[in-house]
Design a protein around this motif. Structure first.
Motif: not given
Length: 226
Positions: A170, A173, A176, A178-179, A182-183, A186
Motif C-alpha cells: 500500500t 502505491l 506513486r 495512486w488513490n 486505484e490501490i 490493483h
C-alpha cells in the motif's frame, strides 16, 4: 473586513516568514520574492507573534523556524496554528536542529522541512509546489535529507518500524500517487481495507498526513527517493 483570498484565487503565493534572526528573515524574503511569484506578507521573530500574524494575514504558506530561543518556539507555534486552521501549510526551516525536535515539529502538522541555506530555486520550488497539492516531491526529498543529516550528526538511531507485506504494498502505491480506489482495484481488496492499511502506516511511522508519511517512509528506506 474582507477575507484574504484562499489558495488558487490568485497567482501570487502569500508567505509568512518566522525566524528569530531578523537578517535571516530578510534574506529569506529577498530570496523567495525574487521569483516574482511569491509575496512576503509579514515577518515574525517568535512563535506567539507568528500565531497572531497568521490570524491577521491568513497567508498561503508559513516558513517556520524550529528553534527560537526567545518566546514560543516553532514547534509550539506550529501546533497552535494547526489547531486554529487544520488546512494551514507550514514548512519548517532550520540550519541545525535536534532530531527529536524536528520530528516533533513534523508530527505537529508541518508539511516538511528545508534547510535555510538551500539553493534559491529549491526554496522557491518548495513554496510553490505545496500549493499544487499535498505531496511535493521537492519538499519530501529536502525533508528526508534533513532528517538523515540531523540523525547522523547526533548519532540517533531510530528503530525501524515493522510493516506487514500488505502495508508495504500500500505504501509503495501511495508513493506513486495512486488513490485509494486505484490501490484497492490493483490489490483486489476493498477501499476500507486500503484506508485501514494507511491508518496503520501513519501510526507506525508517526505521520499526521500523507506528506509526512512519504517523507518518513523514505527516511526509513521503505520507498525510493522521488
Amino acid at each position: 473586513m474582507t477575507a484574504n483570498p484562499r489558495p488558487g484565487e490568485k497567482d501570487v503565493v502569500r508567505v509568512l516568514i518566522v525566524d528569530d534572526d531578523t537578517w535571516t528573515a530578510r534574506a529569506l524574503a529577498q530570496t523567495i520574492t525574487a521569483s516574482g511569484q511569491i509575496e512576503v506578507v509579514a515577518h515574525a521573530h517568535e512563535g506567539s507573534a507568528a500565531v497572531e500574524l497568521f490570524r491577521a494575514h491568513r497567508p498561503d504558506v508559513v516558513l517556520m523556524d524550529v528553534s527560537m530561543p526567545r518566546g514560543m518556539n516553532g514547534i509550539d507555534a506550529t501546533e497552535r496554528i494547526m489547531r486554529n486552521d487544520a488546512e494551514a501549510k507550514i514548512i519548517l526551516i532550520t540550519t541545525s536542529c535536534p532530531s527529536l525536535a524536528l520530528r516533533r515539529a513534523l508530527a505537529s502538522g508541518a508539511l516538511g522541512a528545508v534547510a535555510k541555506d538551500a539553493p534559491a530555486d529549491v526554496l522557491v520550488d518548495v513554496v510553490l509546489s505545496v500549493m499544487a497539492g499535498p505531496s511535493s516531491a521537492t519538499l519530501r526529498e529536502q525533508t528526508a535529507e534533513l532528517l538523515h543529516a540531523v540523525d547522523a550528526s547526533t548519532g540517533t538511531d531510530h528503530p525501524v518500524p515493522r510493516l506487514t507485506a500488505a502495508e508495504l504494498q500500500t505504501l509503495q502505491l501511495l508513493a506513486r500517487g495512486w488513490n485509494y480506489e486505484e490501490i484497492a482495484a490493483h490489490l483486489v481488496i476493498s477501499v476500507n481495507t486500503v484506508k485501514t492499511h494507511t491508518s496503520h502506516l501513519r501510526q507506525k511511522l508517526d505521520a499526521r498526513n500523507l506528506q509526512q508519511l512519504l517523507v518518513t517512509a523514505r527516511a526509513y528506506r521503505f520507498i525510493d527517493p522521488p
